[in-house]
Each structure stands twice: as structure tokens, then as C-alpha cells.
Design a protein around this motif. Structure first.
Motif, PDB file in Angstrom:
ATOM      1  N   PHE A 344       0.847  -1.191   0.000  1.00  0.00           N
ATOM      2  CA  PHE A 344       0.000   0.000   0.000  1.00  0.00           C
ATOM      3  C   PHE A 344       0.885   1.245   0.000  1.00  0.00           C
ATOM      4  O   PHE A 344       1.865   1.317   0.738  1.00  0.00           O
ATOM      5  N   ASP A 345       0.549   2.233  -0.799  1.00  0.00           N
ATOM      6  CA  ASP A 345       1.309   3.483  -0.867  1.00  0.00           C
ATOM      7  C   ASP A 345       0.734   4.476   0.142  1.00  0.00           C
ATOM      8  O   ASP A 345      -0.348   5.043  -0.086  1.00  0.00           O
ATOM      9  N   PRO A 346       1.420   4.699   1.286  1.00  0.00           N
ATOM     10  CA  PRO A 346       0.871   5.599   2.301  1.00  0.00           C
ATOM     11  C   PRO A 346       0.773   7.040   1.826  1.00  0.00           C
ATOM     12  O   PRO A 346       0.029   7.841   2.398  1.00  0.00           O
ATOM     13  N   GLY A 347       1.521   7.383   0.759  1.00  0.00           N
ATOM     14  CA  GLY A 347       1.466   8.736   0.238  1.00  0.00           C
ATOM     15  C   GLY A 347       0.146   9.091  -0.413  1.00  0.00           C
ATOM     16  O   GLY A 347      -0.077  10.249  -0.782  1.00  0.00           O
ATOM     17  N   THR A 348      -0.726   8.108  -0.562  1.00  0.00           N
ATOM     18  CA  THR A 348      -2.042   8.358  -1.167  1.00  0.00           C
ATOM     19  C   THR A 348      -3.132   8.556  -0.120  1.00  0.00           C
ATOM     20  O   THR A 348      -4.307   8.731  -0.467  1.00  0.00           O
ATOM     21  N   LEU A 349      -2.755   8.506   1.158  1.00  0.00           N
ATOM     22  CA  LEU A 349      -3.758   8.540   2.225  1.00  0.00           C
ATOM     23  C   LEU A 349      -3.454   9.644   3.232  1.00  0.00           C
ATOM     24  O   LEU A 349      -2.353   9.736   3.763  1.00  0.00           O
ATOM     25  N   ARG A 393     -11.134   4.897  11.706  1.00  0.00           N
ATOM     26  CA  ARG A 393     -12.369   4.998  10.926  1.00  0.00           C
ATOM     27  C   ARG A 393     -12.046   5.419   9.497  1.00  0.00           C
ATOM     28  O   ARG A 393     -11.152   6.233   9.278  1.00  0.00           O
ATOM     29  N   TYR A 394     -12.788   4.867   8.546  1.00  0.00           N
ATOM     30  CA  TYR A 394     -12.508   5.107   7.132  1.00  0.00           C
ATOM     31  C   TYR A 394     -13.812   5.293   6.360  1.00  0.00           C
ATOM     32  O   TYR A 394     -14.893   4.859   6.801  1.00  0.00           O
ATOM     33  N   GLY A 395     -13.712   5.946   5.183  1.00  0.00           N
ATOM     34  CA  GLY A 395     -14.867   6.146   4.323  1.00  0.00           C
ATOM     35  C   GLY A 395     -15.095   4.955   3.403  1.00  0.00           C
ATOM     36  O   GLY A 395     -14.371   3.946   3.474  1.00  0.00           O
ATOM     37  N   GLY A 397     -14.905   2.306   0.740  1.00  0.00           N
ATOM     38  CA  GLY A 397     -13.812   1.807  -0.072  1.00  0.00           C
ATOM     39  C   GLY A 397     -12.438   2.028   0.514  1.00  0.00           C
ATOM     40  O   GLY A 397     -11.433   1.781  -0.153  1.00  0.00           O
ATOM     41  N   GLY A 398     -12.375   2.485   1.776  1.00  0.00           N
ATOM     42  CA  GLY A 398     -11.073   2.796   2.389  1.00  0.00           C
ATOM     43  C   GLY A 398     -10.528   1.732   3.308  1.00  0.00           C
ATOM     44  O   GLY A 398      -9.640   2.006   4.136  1.00  0.00           O
ATOM     45  N   GLU A 399     -11.022   0.471   3.169  1.00  0.00           N
ATOM     46  CA  GLU A 399     -10.588  -0.591   4.077  1.00  0.00           C
ATOM     47  C   GLU A 399      -9.086  -0.830   4.036  1.00  0.00           C
ATOM     48  O   GLU A 399      -8.434  -1.010   5.072  1.00  0.00           O
ATOM     49  N   THR A 400      -8.503  -0.843   2.824  1.00  0.00           N
ATOM     50  CA  THR A 400      -7.075  -1.153   2.689  1.00  0.00           C
ATOM     51  C   THR A 400      -6.217  -0.096   3.384  1.00  0.00           C
ATOM     52  O   THR A 400      -5.263  -0.417   4.099  1.00  0.00           O
ATOM     53  N   GLY A 401      -6.564   1.171   3.183  1.00  0.00           N
ATOM     54  CA  GLY A 401      -5.813   2.243   3.832  1.00  0.00           C
ATOM     55  C   GLY A 401      -5.933   2.198   5.340  1.00  0.00           C
ATOM     56  O   GLY A 401      -4.947   2.392   6.062  1.00  0.00           O
ATOM     57  N   ALA A 402      -7.142   1.938   5.837  1.00  0.00           N
ATOM     58  CA  ALA A 402      -7.350   1.858   7.282  1.00  0.00           C
ATOM     59  C   ALA A 402      -6.560   0.707   7.886  1.00  0.00           C
ATOM     60  O   ALA A 402      -5.988   0.825   8.978  1.00  0.00           O
ATOM     61  N   ASP A 403      -6.498  -0.412   7.151  1.00  0.00           N
ATOM     62  CA  ASP A 403      -5.739  -1.565   7.634  1.00  0.00           C
ATOM     63  C   ASP A 403      -4.252  -1.235   7.711  1.00  0.00           C
ATOM     64  O   ASP A 403      -3.558  -1.644   8.653  1.00  0.00           O
ATOM     65  N   ALA A 404      -3.738  -0.487   6.724  1.00  0.00           N
ATOM     66  CA  ALA A 404      -2.328  -0.092   6.738  1.00  0.00           C
ATOM     67  C   ALA A 404      -2.028   0.815   7.928  1.00  0.00           C
ATOM     68  O   ALA A 404      -0.983   0.695   8.580  1.00  0.00           O
ATOM     69  N   VAL A 405      -2.953   1.714   8.256  1.00  0.00           N
ATOM     70  CA  VAL A 405      -2.757   2.626   9.383  1.00  0.00           C
ATOM     71  C   VAL A 405      -2.760   1.869  10.711  1.00  0.00           C
ATOM     72  O   VAL A 405      -1.908   2.075  11.572  1.00  0.00           O
ATOM     73  N   PRO A 421     -14.451  11.183   3.622  1.00  0.00           N
ATOM     74  CA  PRO A 421     -14.299  11.073   2.166  1.00  0.00           C
ATOM     75  C   PRO A 421     -13.248  10.021   1.808  1.00  0.00           C
ATOM     76  O   PRO A 421     -12.475   9.567   2.646  1.00  0.00           O
ATOM     77  N   ALA A 422     -13.218   9.647   0.547  1.00  0.00           N
ATOM     78  CA  ALA A 422     -12.208   8.707   0.069  1.00  0.00           C
ATOM     79  C   ALA A 422     -10.827   9.340   0.199  1.00  0.00           C
ATOM     80  O   ALA A 422     -10.665  10.555   0.078  1.00  0.00           O
ATOM     81  N   GLY A 423      -9.836   8.496   0.477  1.00  0.00           N
ATOM     82  CA  GLY A 423      -8.465   8.973   0.594  1.00  0.00           C
ATOM     83  C   GLY A 423      -8.145   9.603   1.936  1.00  0.00           C
ATOM     84  O   GLY A 423      -7.098  10.252   2.094  1.00  0.00           O
ATOM     85  N   ARG A 424      -9.021   9.409   2.920  1.00  0.00           N
ATOM     86  CA  ARG A 424      -8.799   9.995   4.253  1.00  0.00           C
ATOM     87  C   ARG A 424      -9.301   9.034   5.334  1.00  0.00           C
ATOM     88  O   ARG A 424     -10.381   8.452   5.203  1.00  0.00           O
ATOM     89  N   VAL A 425      -8.510   8.854   6.390  1.00  0.00           N
ATOM     90  CA  VAL A 425      -8.953   8.075   7.555  1.00  0.00           C
ATOM     91  C   VAL A 425      -8.767   8.936   8.798  1.00  0.00           C
ATOM     92  O   VAL A 425      -8.020   9.921   8.794  1.00  0.00           O
ATOM     93  N   ARG A 426      -9.427   8.540   9.867  1.00  0.00           N
ATOM     94  CA  ARG A 426      -9.326   9.277  11.128  1.00  0.00           C
ATOM     95  C   ARG A 426      -9.062   8.284  12.258  1.00  0.00           C
ATOM     96  O   ARG A 426      -9.826   7.330  12.450  1.00  0.00           O
ATOM     97  N   VAL A 427      -7.982   8.531  12.972  1.00  0.00           N
ATOM     98  CA  VAL A 427      -7.583   7.668  14.088  1.00  0.00           C
ATOM     99  C   VAL A 427      -8.048   8.299  15.399  1.00  0.00           C
ATOM    100  O   VAL A 427      -7.789   9.478  15.656  1.00  0.00           O
ATOM    101  N   TYR A 428      -8.726   7.516  16.225  1.00  0.00           N
ATOM    102  CA  TYR A 428      -9.090   7.935  17.570  1.00  0.00           C
ATOM    103  C   TYR A 428      -8.229   7.142  18.553  1.00  0.00           C
ATOM    104  O   TYR A 428      -8.378   5.927  18.667  1.00  0.00           O
ATOM    105  N   VAL A 429      -7.288   7.823  19.230  1.00  0.00           N
ATOM    106  CA  VAL A 429      -6.419   7.130  20.182  1.00  0.00           C
ATOM    107  C   VAL A 429      -7.065   7.191  21.567  1.00  0.00           C
ATOM    108  O   VAL A 429      -7.227   8.256  22.146  1.00  0.00           O
ATOM    109  N   GLY A 430      -7.445   6.023  22.081  1.00  0.00           N
ATOM    110  CA  GLY A 430      -8.096   5.939  23.379  1.00  0.00           C
ATOM    111  C   GLY A 430      -7.113   5.713  24.507  1.00  0.00           C
ATOM    112  O   GLY A 430      -5.891   5.705  24.308  1.00  0.00           O
ATOM    113  N   SER A 431      -7.641   5.482  25.696  1.00  0.00           N
ATOM    114  CA  SER A 431      -6.789   5.296  26.875  1.00  0.00           C
ATOM    115  C   SER A 431      -5.997   3.996  26.830  1.00  0.00           C
ATOM    116  O   SER A 431      -5.057   3.809  27.591  1.00  0.00           O
ATOM    117  N   ASP A 432      -6.367   3.062  25.915  1.00  0.00           N
ATOM    118  CA  ASP A 432      -5.633   1.804  25.796  1.00  0.00           C
ATOM    119  C   ASP A 432      -4.410   1.934  24.891  1.00  0.00           C
ATOM    120  O   ASP A 432      -3.607   1.002  24.795  1.00  0.00           O
TER     121      ASP A 432
END
Length: 474
Positions: A344-349, A393-395, A397-405, A421-432
């Protein structure tokens, strides 16, 4: 703690024999520890600052001294450990580390006492020993025996938490800290802003100042009114100890016969060491351990507002992360520049990070770790509320990118969010969360032994430094 720094750095090694005759010792180290070159590759020394209203022999302090220490009455405190630091000194003579344990760290206490704040481990062991020895008529013997068991239980708790074997033990009380700081003429500190705290007695203006005695105690004991509470207090203690060592390394202390005499007197009435520690030989071995050869660090922690059933608000600790951290002391960090997934090319996400952990600055730190792996930098911000579990979390068609993250962050749950939107994911860092970026929030060195400033523990702007190199703190 300042007395301990004097001993373990060998600053006064020519005078160290003068210290040993009056020191109190206790048989607290188990068999198989305490050797000069331990088989586990390092000497680990437990340094303890006691919130004690007694001297090193167990005698109660007079009320007039307690008043000067701002320590309440003789029945207050006494069983808790205000300061816990493990000195880690490699066999190969490389850089040594002083690792702090926040007193409110919520951990498993040795001796089947359950999970509590780490500063209670000594008290649980001591109280249990007192209960068992009610038939002992010699009150002094009963007190010293129970203190020995308290120290043993604390050592066992630290060993269980870190996976290290404690080879030596040193303990100092409130009056010892007070006397030592006065004996050397005070320590230079610097504050970003003025503070006034009725609990500790801290009342200082902003900027650089020299403090000693009761003011020095107030400076290192304050936690009320600090943004991160106990974690900020740990920073205070580390910076103060570095300043103390710097002061004692200066020619003005050890070449001044009166200061040297006052210092030795203060140490001998306030220090407790393990019985078989040859402190003279150790000081000779450690006399070159100064300057950049030692750094202060803190164990990795989670949320500082963990709600507990019996102990109120505590600091979350993951024992697995602590063991990993201690095992990696002195080892070069693994490279983070390679892509998370070669397919996966991380430069696309583009990645956004939301801090849902309660640990200040964590979102920015995690985002930087992802950018280092090739992902496109998005936004770092706080989440609307804290979360126990981290998630990516991903939009559509973004499963592959989310898995890489999630792989890049050490593994966490992924879930679809139709608002992204496509090409963007959002990470929520919890207390764990304990992956890349979390380690930099506490373990990173704060200040060298000679007082030189190093990278701050959070990815914010560096704290101001005074003209002579004293690091300013909250």
C-alpha cells in the motif's frame, strides 16, 4: 532523594567513608541480587523518598520540625512513598537511566493486596507486618522490622511491574531532603508561571530562583494546580534532582569544608540502605558517572484520570508496556521510516488523529509517527470525549488504507464512517493506546544529570531555558 543522588553518582567519593558509619541499613534485598555485575546486564537501584514523620531510626520528629517542613502532624503520612526512581546502570559502563514511577500509578501490589496506587505498596507491607507482630514488646524493634517488610513489598511490586531485579535500595525521608538542600546552599530552578498552592506550601514567582529547605520540599511535592498533576510533579522532581547534581558537581560545595560537613551530617541521619551494599566501593566505581552519562525518564502511562474503585483518581499503567520499556533501556529505537505495508502506498492517504485518551499532546505525537512512515499529514485535535478503545475509521472503499494505518500503529479496530471522504482516515487514540507516539509522551529523557536541556516529553514547543541552562517547568 537528593542524598541518594550524592551517593550513587560518587560526587563525594573521597569523603564517602565518612558517611557509612552512621547510616541505617536494612536487610531488604533477596538472594541472587546485589552483585557488582548482575547476570541480567545492569545494576538496578531502587531510590525512595518517604513521606515520613520519623527519622531513619524510626523516632518521631518533634512537632517544631514538622511545622518547618509543612508536614502536618506526626500521625500524617508516614507509610506512603512520595518519590520512586529506579537507577538502571548497565554492566558495560554505558549511559545510565533514572526511571521515575508516578506515585499515583495504578498497579498490582505485591503480597496479594490487589491493584492500588504504587505509593501504597510500602504501607501495605508495613501494616501487614505490624499486624503480625502485635506480641512483640520492643516497640523500636517492631517498628524497624515492619519498615523492612514495607521496603521488601515495595521492591517486589517494582520487580513485578518492570521485570527487573532490584540489586540495591536507598531511602531518604523529609527531614533529610530539607537538611541536604540547606547544606549545599540551595538549588537553582525555573518556573514558567507563578504558583501558589496551599496543600504543599508552594508559593513561587515565575522565572529562575534558588530554593532550599521548606521551599525545596514544596517545589518537589506540589501536584495540586498543575495541569497534569502527579505527572507534572515527576517532571519537577527530575529537574530539581538534575539541578542538585549540577550544584554538587560545582567546586563550591565539595571544596567547602563547612558545606561538606553539614552535608555528611544530613545524609547520615536520613538515609536507609540495604544491608549488604558496599557504598564506598560503589561510589568509587561510579565517580565518573556524571554529565551526559545519565538521563531521567518516566515509565509509559495512559490516562492520568483513571477512576478506581478504592483509590479514587489514579494514573493508568499497562504492565506489558512498562516491561517492554525497561527491557529496551539503552537500546537503539527501531527505525520508523519504512512504509507500514509494502503493498500500500501511504502517500495516497491523508490521516487525521483525534486524542481520546486524556493524555495531553498524544494526537500530535501519533500523527508525527505516521508521517514518518509516509502517510500524508492531516489534522491533530482532541476528540469530543474520551474513549477506552482506540479505533481507525474510514470512508467507503477505504478498508485497505485503514488496515495499513492500524498496522503502522501496532494494531487496533477499524470501522467504516460514511462521513469520511475517500483517501482519508481518522484515528481515535483511546486510553488503551500504547503504540508509536505514546512512548514519547513519558519515557523520553527530560534533562541530563548536568542540567542540560533535552527534548521535552511532549511534542509541544520546548520549555524556556534560562541564561545558564536551567530548564523552566510548570
Amino acid at each position: 532523594m537528593s542524598a541518594v543522588i550524592l551517593l550513587v553518582t560518587g560526587i563525594a567519593w573521597k569523603n564517602i567513608k565518612s558517611l557509612t558509619d552512621g547510616l541505617t541499613t536494612q536487610d531488604v534485598i533477596g538472594e541472587g541480587a546485589g552483585g557488582e555485575r548482575p547476570t541480567d546486564g545492569a545494576i538496578d537501584i531502587m531510590l525512595v523518598g518517604m513521606d515520613s514523620r520519623t527519622d531513619s531510626k524510626g523516632n518521631p520528629l518533634p512537632q517544631e520540625i514538622l511545622n518547618e517542613l509543612q508536614a502536618g502532624g506526626s500521625d500524617d503520612g508516614g507509610l506512603n512513598t512520595d518519590t520512586l526512581i529506579m537507577m538502571h546502570i548497565p554492566n558495560d559502563g554505558g549511559k545510565a537511566y533514572a526511571v521515575s514511577f508516578p506515585r499515583d500509578s495504578y498497579v498490582k501490589i505485591a503480597g496479594d493486596f490487589g491493584r492500588h496506587k504504587i505509593n501504597s505498596a510500602y504501607g501495605y507491607g508495613k501494616s501487614a507486618a505490624l499486624e503480625k507482630s502485635q506480641g512483640e514488646k520492643d516497640a523500636a524493634k517492631r517498628e524497624m522490622d515492619s519498615r523492612r517488610e514495607g521496603a521488601k513489598n515495595l521492591i517486589a511490586t517494582i520487580e513485578g511491574l518492570t521485570g527487573a531485579t532490584i540489586d540495591h535500595y536507598a531511602e531518604v525521608n523529609l527531614v533529610g531532603f530539607y537538611d541536604i538542600t540547606k547544606a549545599i546552599g540551595g538549588v537553582d530552578v525555573c518556573l514558567n508561571a507563578p504558583v501558589k498552592d496551599k496543600f504543599s506550601g508552594a508559593n513561587f514567582p515565575a522565572g529562575q530562583q534558588t530554593i532550599e529547605g521548606r521551599d525545596a520540599l514544596a517545589f518537589v511535592r506540589q501536584r495540586h494546580g498543575l495541569v497534569m498533576g502527579d505527572l507534572d510533579r515527576v517532571v519537577r522532581q527530575q529537574v530539581f534532582m538534575a539541578g542538585l547534581a549540577k550544584k554538587m558537581l560545582s567546586a563550591g560545595v565539595m571544596t567547602d569544608s563547612k558545606k561538606r560537613t553539614d552535608l555528611i551530617q544530613a545524609v547520615t541521619k536520613s538515609i536507609v540502605l540495604d544491608k549488604d551494599w558496599d557504598i564506598t566501593k560503589f561510589a568509587l566505581q561510579m565517580k565518573d558517572l556524571s554529565g551526559g552519562n545519565m538521563t531521567f525518564q518516566t515509565i509509559p502511562t495512559g490516562t492520568p484520570e483513571l477512576q478506581t474503585e478504592e483509590d479514587g483518581v489514579a494514573i493508568e499503567v499497562d504492565e506489558r508496556e512498562v516491561k517492554k520499556f525497561v527491557a529496551n533501556l539503552g537500546k537503539a529505537p527501531a527505525s520508523t521510516s519504512s512504509p507500514a505495508d509494502p503493498k500500500f502506498d501511504p502517500g495516497t492517504l491523508t490521516v487525521d488523529v483525534r486524542n481520546a485518551s486524556g493524555v495531553g499532546g498524544l494526537a500530535g505525537s501519533v500523527l508525527k509517527s505516521l508521517v514518518a512512515k509516509g502517510f500524508v499529514e492531516g489534522e491533530a485535535a482532541n476528540a469530543e470525549s474520551n474513549m477506552a478503545k482506540s479505533v481507525v475509521r474510514y470512508g467507503k472503499g477505504g478498508e485497505t488504507g485503514a488496515d495499513a494505518v492500524q498496522k503502522a500503529l501496532g494494531g487496533m479496530k477499524t470501522e467504516q464512517d460514511p462521513n469520511l471522504p475517500a483517501g482519508r482516515v481518522r484515528v481515535y487514540v483511546g486510553s488503551d493506546y500504547a503504540g508509536p507516539g505514546a512512548q514519547s509522551m513519558a519515557p523520553k529523557p527530560l534533562v541530563a544529570l548536568d542540567g542540560a536541556h533535552q527534548q521535552p516529553a511532549t511534542p509541544t514547543a520546548p520549555a524556556p531555558i534560562s541564561a545558564d541552562g536551567v530548564r523552566c517547568v510548570n
